[in-house]
Design a protein around this motif. Structure first.
Motif, PDB file in Angstrom:
ATOM      1  N   ASN A  47       0.979  -1.168   0.239  1.00  0.00           N
ATOM      2  CA  ASN A  47      -0.445   0.281  -0.212  1.00  0.00           C
ATOM      3  C   ASN A  47       0.415   1.232  -0.748  1.00  0.00           C
ATOM      4  OD1 ASN A  47      -2.520  -1.595  -0.384  1.00  0.00           O
ATOM      5  ND2 ASN A  47      -2.760  -0.868   2.278  1.00  0.00           N
ATOM      6  N   TYR A 101       0.894   4.257  -3.038  1.00  0.00           N
ATOM      7  CA  TYR A 101      -0.246   5.525  -2.498  1.00  0.00           C
ATOM      8  C   TYR A 101       1.384   6.617  -2.102  1.00  0.00           C
ATOM      9  CZ  TYR A 101      -3.676   2.650  -2.502  1.00  0.00           C
ATOM     10  OH  TYR A 101      -5.074   1.650  -2.755  1.00  0.00           O
ATOM     11  N   ASP A 157       4.256   6.843   4.262  1.00  0.00           N
ATOM     12  CA  ASP A 157       5.150   7.285   3.104  1.00  0.00           C
ATOM     13  C   ASP A 157       5.126   8.896   2.728  1.00  0.00           C
ATOM     14  OD1 ASP A 157       2.291   7.573   2.254  1.00  0.00           O
ATOM     15  OD2 ASP A 157       1.950   5.760   3.182  1.00  0.00           O
ATOM     16  N   ILE A 180     -11.075   2.735   6.320  1.00  0.00           N
ATOM     17  CA  ILE A 180     -10.247   1.622   5.066  1.00  0.00           C
ATOM     18  C   ILE A 180     -10.076  -0.249   5.863  1.00  0.00           C
ATOM     19  CG2 ILE A 180      -9.263   4.320   4.698  1.00  0.00           C
ATOM     20  CD1 ILE A 180      -6.479   3.524   6.767  1.00  0.00           C
ATOM     21  N   ARG A 225     -12.651   1.570  -0.509  1.00  0.00           N
ATOM     22  CA  ARG A 225     -11.836   1.183  -1.221  1.00  0.00           C
ATOM     23  C   ARG A 225     -11.605   3.636  -0.802  1.00  0.00           C
ATOM     24  NH1 ARG A 225      -9.031   0.330  -6.269  1.00  0.00           N
ATOM     25  NH2 ARG A 225      -7.647   0.768  -5.413  1.00  0.00           N
ATOM     26  N   ALA A 226     -10.394   4.246  -0.052  1.00  0.00           N
ATOM     27  CA  ALA A 226     -11.076   5.624  -0.005  1.00  0.00           C
ATOM     28  C   ALA A 226     -10.792   6.386  -1.390  1.00  0.00           C
ATOM     29  CB  ALA A 226      -9.961   5.849   1.030  1.00  0.00           C
ATOM     30  N   GLY A 227     -10.394   6.364  -1.796  1.00  0.00           N
ATOM     31  CA  GLY A 227     -10.347   7.152  -3.120  1.00  0.00           C
ATOM     32  C   GLY A 227     -10.175   6.792  -4.595  1.00  0.00           C
ATOM     33  N   TYR A 278      -8.356   5.213  -7.113  1.00  0.00           N
ATOM     34  CA  TYR A 278      -7.636   5.508  -7.897  1.00  0.00           C
ATOM     35  C   TYR A 278      -7.289   5.106  -9.007  1.00  0.00           C
ATOM     36  CZ  TYR A 278      -6.870   6.149  -2.728  1.00  0.00           C
ATOM     37  OH  TYR A 278      -6.196   6.941  -1.071  1.00  0.00           O
ATOM     38  N   GLY A 305      -5.994  -2.021  -7.009  1.00  0.00           N
ATOM     39  CA  GLY A 305      -6.191  -2.904  -5.510  1.00  0.00           C
ATOM     40  C   GLY A 305      -6.877  -3.849  -5.356  1.00  0.00           C
ATOM     41  N   THR A 306      -7.542  -3.967  -4.229  1.00  0.00           N
ATOM     42  CA  THR A 306      -8.459  -4.866  -4.507  1.00  0.00           C
ATOM     43  C   THR A 306      -9.558  -4.821  -2.930  1.00  0.00           C
ATOM     44  OG1 THR A 306      -7.450  -6.545  -2.355  1.00  0.00           O
ATOM     45  CG2 THR A 306      -7.788  -7.425  -4.885  1.00  0.00           C
ATOM     46  N   GLY A 307      -8.960  -2.898  -1.673  1.00  0.00           N
ATOM     47  CA  GLY A 307     -10.141  -3.032  -1.251  1.00  0.00           C
ATOM     48  C   GLY A 307      -9.638  -3.962  -0.026  1.00  0.00           C
ATOM     49  N   LEU A 330      -6.172  -4.269   3.679  1.00  0.00           N
ATOM     50  CA  LEU A 330      -6.512  -3.795   4.705  1.00  0.00           C
ATOM     51  C   LEU A 330      -6.911  -4.415   6.010  1.00  0.00           C
ATOM     52  CD1 LEU A 330      -5.555  -0.032   4.550  1.00  0.00           C
ATOM     53  CD2 LEU A 330      -4.163  -1.624   5.940  1.00  0.00           C
ATOM     54  N   SER A 331      -7.926  -5.313   5.300  1.00  0.00           N
ATOM     55  CA  SER A 331      -8.978  -6.096   6.219  1.00  0.00           C
ATOM     56  C   SER A 331      -7.978  -7.548   5.925  1.00  0.00           C
ATOM     57  CB  SER A 331     -10.010  -6.320   4.704  1.00  0.00           C
ATOM     58  OG  SER A 331     -10.938  -7.106   5.962  1.00  0.00           O
ATOM     59  N   SER A 364       1.360   9.057   5.471  1.00  0.00           N
ATOM     60  CA  SER A 364       0.742   8.495   6.520  1.00  0.00           C
ATOM     61  C   SER A 364       1.552   6.813   7.239  1.00  0.00           C
ATOM     62  CB  SER A 364      -0.707   7.677   5.539  1.00  0.00           C
ATOM     63  OG  SER A 364      -1.025   8.140   4.895  1.00  0.00           O
ATOM     64  N   PHE A 388       1.263   3.125   8.886  1.00  0.00           N
ATOM     65  CA  PHE A 388       0.374   2.634   9.034  1.00  0.00           C
ATOM     66  C   PHE A 388       1.369   1.999  10.279  1.00  0.00           C
ATOM     67  CE2 PHE A 388      -3.606   2.348   7.170  1.00  0.00           C
ATOM     68  CZ  PHE A 388      -3.161   3.203   5.872  1.00  0.00           C
TER      69      PHE A 388
HETATM   70  P1  ADP Z   1      -6.476  -1.744  -1.570  1.00  0.00           P
HETATM   71  O1  ADP Z   1      -5.858  -3.059  -2.455  1.00  0.00           O
HETATM   72  O2  ADP Z   1      -7.645  -0.559  -2.168  1.00  0.00           O
HETATM   73  O3  ADP Z   1      -4.914  -0.894  -1.199  1.00  0.00           O
HETATM   74  P2  ADP Z   1      -6.119  -1.805   1.034  1.00  0.00           P
HETATM   75  O4  ADP Z   1      -7.179  -2.665   2.029  1.00  0.00           O
HETATM   76  O5  ADP Z   1      -4.734  -2.033   1.141  1.00  0.00           O
HETATM   77  O6  ADP Z   1      -6.847  -1.948  -0.124  1.00  0.00           O
HETATM   78  O7  ADP Z   1      -7.023  -0.391   1.560  1.00  0.00           O
HETATM   79  C1  ADP Z   1      -7.979   0.236   1.477  1.00  0.00           C
HETATM   80  C2  ADP Z   1      -7.827   1.608   0.977  1.00  0.00           C
HETATM   81  O8  ADP Z   1      -7.142   2.411   1.864  1.00  0.00           O
HETATM   82  C3  ADP Z   1      -7.263   1.714  -0.491  1.00  0.00           C
HETATM   83  O9  ADP Z   1      -8.098   1.982  -1.099  1.00  0.00           O
HETATM   84  C4  ADP Z   1      -7.114   3.515   0.059  1.00  0.00           C
HETATM   85  O10 ADP Z   1      -7.463   4.165   0.214  1.00  0.00           O
HETATM   86  C5  ADP Z   1      -6.526   3.766   1.647  1.00  0.00           C
HETATM   87  N1  ADP Z   1      -4.982   3.031   1.568  1.00  0.00           N
HETATM   88  C6  ADP Z   1      -4.508   2.518   2.294  1.00  0.00           C
HETATM   89  N2  ADP Z   1      -3.419   2.421   2.621  1.00  0.00           N
HETATM   90  C7  ADP Z   1      -2.971   3.586   2.291  1.00  0.00           C
HETATM   91  C8  ADP Z   1      -1.838   4.805   2.203  1.00  0.00           C
HETATM   92  N3  ADP Z   1      -0.617   4.094   2.317  1.00  0.00           N
HETATM   93  N4  ADP Z   1      -1.801   5.777   2.018  1.00  0.00           N
HETATM   94  C9  ADP Z   1      -2.850   6.432   1.479  1.00  0.00           C
HETATM   95  N5  ADP Z   1      -4.250   5.380   1.776  1.00  0.00           N
HETATM   96  C10 ADP Z   1      -3.999   4.386   1.828  1.00  0.00           C
END
Ligand code: ADP
Length: 491
Positions: free
Chosen positions: A382, A386, A410, A423, A429-431, A433, A440-442, A445-446, A469, A471
């Motif tokens: 991630n 990002y 990052d 998230i 998925r926050a934006g 992308y 990404g699969t969304g 993080l889950s 960010s 993590f």
């Molecule tokens: P994805 O496959 O979309 O990355 P994740 O579950 O890994 O799915 O992440 C969920 C959402 O969290 C992402 O779509 C993104 O919007 C946000 N996200 C995750 N990691 C970051 C990061 N390092 N910087 C910014 N946004 C992030």
């Protein structure tokens, strides 16, 4: 539910007795027990209890009089009062030199052994001598009644003389009383049966009403209608049941919505790469000039995306379904991070990405290595996806007080504060992308969240818009294995 179970349940329902009938049966049994006890005491034991009570009262009277002051002015009055209160005949004698002189004689009963035998000296003498040890009691045959008569004599020493108190109480026949009580019992039985029936009817109605209402709502729920409300009436248990059912309904409804969303998301996510693969393959088949390396690469990329999507889904379902058990081993977290970072560096280095990891000693943890690797992989992946223009990702591992905190930082756009809690949800998925071409699969993080929750490990994210960010997650550190080069002291 299988058909067999369904059939069994229906049969059970047919044979089950209604609550009203059950309560009535319980109350009827309860009433029967009470009636039996009353009957035994009032009919069978009445005479014995009556005789016992007469004897007891006769002895008590003799004792009270012997303990009283016979020289007091109101002594005679007291004797009369007691005699009339308990319907007893009482004679009090002062005895000296074997001569008895009557002090008080309360003759209350019409027929009385001591007064009818009026100073039958032989009787008096025997009552006196029998009470040698203080008290004597005897049940005599009455002259006029077959039931008999209780006579009690008690002696008490005074200054220079003795007091002899003779108390007589007639035993009345109880047959008439018994038959009256038996008649009463019949009335009581009828009244109790009626009261039991009415009570069971009302209790059952009050209890069954909320249960029946909940049953109706539950039937709607069974048909997939989540717009139901269970009300529990006025009893704690039914209220608790209603609360549980309402909670279950809201959870089921959430699950249903999630399931629908999940299917929509999955089909959408699967369809996109599949359409691409199909489209590019057709183009390459039909137009010979399109059989290019780039087009092939697109097909390969989409295939990879498809496969990573499927494997992510499988991982997540295994983790969140609780099917995955932790396989704990002692391993070097530092090595684990270093390997993952270098793998990413190797893969994305050509695109100018740099993953910095400066180890602080060798940190060992007792955890599931595969899952921790996956967490690291998802967080670093991630961060690479990002991160900002400088294409830099920094990974740190800092151990203190038996806990190691791993952070992945990052320099990207950051995540808006209101989106931070979301998230970690699956498919979130926050934006947008896709615009940036981020695959990404969304689910990443889950998956990380589920793996860390399984480890009971704290985790989180801090993010500043425009700056990037971080993590992080924490694991308890362990001593390095014996013989390892770092087995020299604490970290
Ligand atoms: P994805 O496959 O979309 O990355 P994740 O579950 O890994 O799915 O992440 C969920 C959402 O969290 C992402 O779509 C993104 O919007 C946000 N996200 C995750 N990691 C970051 C990061 N390092 N910087 C910014 N946004 C992030």
């Amino acid at each position: 539910m299988t058909r067999k179970e369904n059939k069994k349940e229906k049969k059970g329902q047919r044979t089950a007795v209604g609550m009203r009938m059950k309560i009535f049966a319980y109350l009827a049994v309860f009433s029967a027990v009470i009636l039996a006890v009353i009957w035994i005491f009032q009919s069978v034991l009445l005479e014995d209890i009556y005789r016992y009570s007469v004897r007891r009262q006769t002895m008590r009277t003799a004792r009270i009089i012997c303990e009283a002051d016979d020289t007091a002015d109101d002594f005679e009055r007291m004797v009369y009062d007691i005699a009339s209160q308990y319907g007893q005949c009482i004679s009090v004698y002062s005895v000296s030199d074997m001569r008895a002189a009557e002090m008080v004689s309360a003759h209350i009963q019409s027929v009385c052994v001591i007064h009818s035998a009026m100073l039958n000296e032989a009787l008096l003498g025997s009552l006196y001598s029998n009470a040698e040890n203080g008290r004597y009691i005897e049940t005599m045959d009455s002259v006029s009644r077959s039931e008999g008569s209780v006579v009690c004599s008690e002696r008490a020493a005074r200054d220079g003389y003795e007091i002899l108190c003779v108390v007589n109480c007639d035993i009345q026949p109880v047959d008439a009383t018994v038959s009256t009580l038996q008649l009463e019992l019949i009335f009581i039985t009828v009244i109790l049966i009626a009261v039991s029936a009415l009570t069971s009817f009302f209790i059952a109605r009050r209890i069954t009403r909320p249960v029946a209402a909940m049953n109706e709502e539950a039937k709607k729920l069974a048909h997939g209608n989540y717009d139901v409300n269970f009300t529990g009436g006025e009893y704690l248990e039914t209220l608790q049941l209603a609360g549980t059912l309402n909670f279950a309904t809201s959870e089921l409804s959430k699950l249903d919505t999630m399931q629908k969303e999940l299917i929509a998301n999955i089909s959408h996510d699967l369809r996109t790469p599949l359409t691409m693969i199909a489209g590019y393959s057709e183009v390459m088949r039909d137009i010979p000039g399109e059989m290019s390396r780039e087009n092939m690469q697109i097909i390969i990329d989409e295939t990879h995306r498809l496969s990573s999507l499927v494997s992510d889904m499988l991982d997540l379902s295994r983790l969140s379904g609780g099917k995955r058990e932790l396989k704990l081993t002692l391993f070097s977290l530092t090595e684990c991070i270093a390997e993952t970072a270098s793998r990413f560096e190797h893969l994305r280095g050509v695109d100018g990405y740099s993953i910095k990891f400066i180890p602080e000693g060798d940190i060992y943890v007792f955890a599931d290595e595969t899952l921790i690797l996956q967490v690291l992989y998802n967080l670093i992946s991630n961060a690479v996806n990002y991160t900002g223009e400088d294409k830099t990702v920094t990974v740190t591992a800092h151990a203190e007080n038996g806990v190691c905190r791993v952070s992945v930082t990052d320099t990207g756009e950051g995540i808006p504060a209101e989106k931070l809690p979301l998230i970690w949800d699956r498919y979130y998925r926050a934006g947008d992308y896709h615009k940036r071409g981020i695959v990404g699969t969304g689910l990443g993080l889950s998956i990380a969240k589920n793996a860390l929750v399984l480890h009971d490990a704290p985790f989180g994210v801090t993010s500043t818009l425009g700056e990037g960010s971080t993590f992080w997650f924490e694991l308890k550190t362990s001593e390095p294995p014996e013989g390892s080069p770092d087995d020299s002291g604490s970290i």
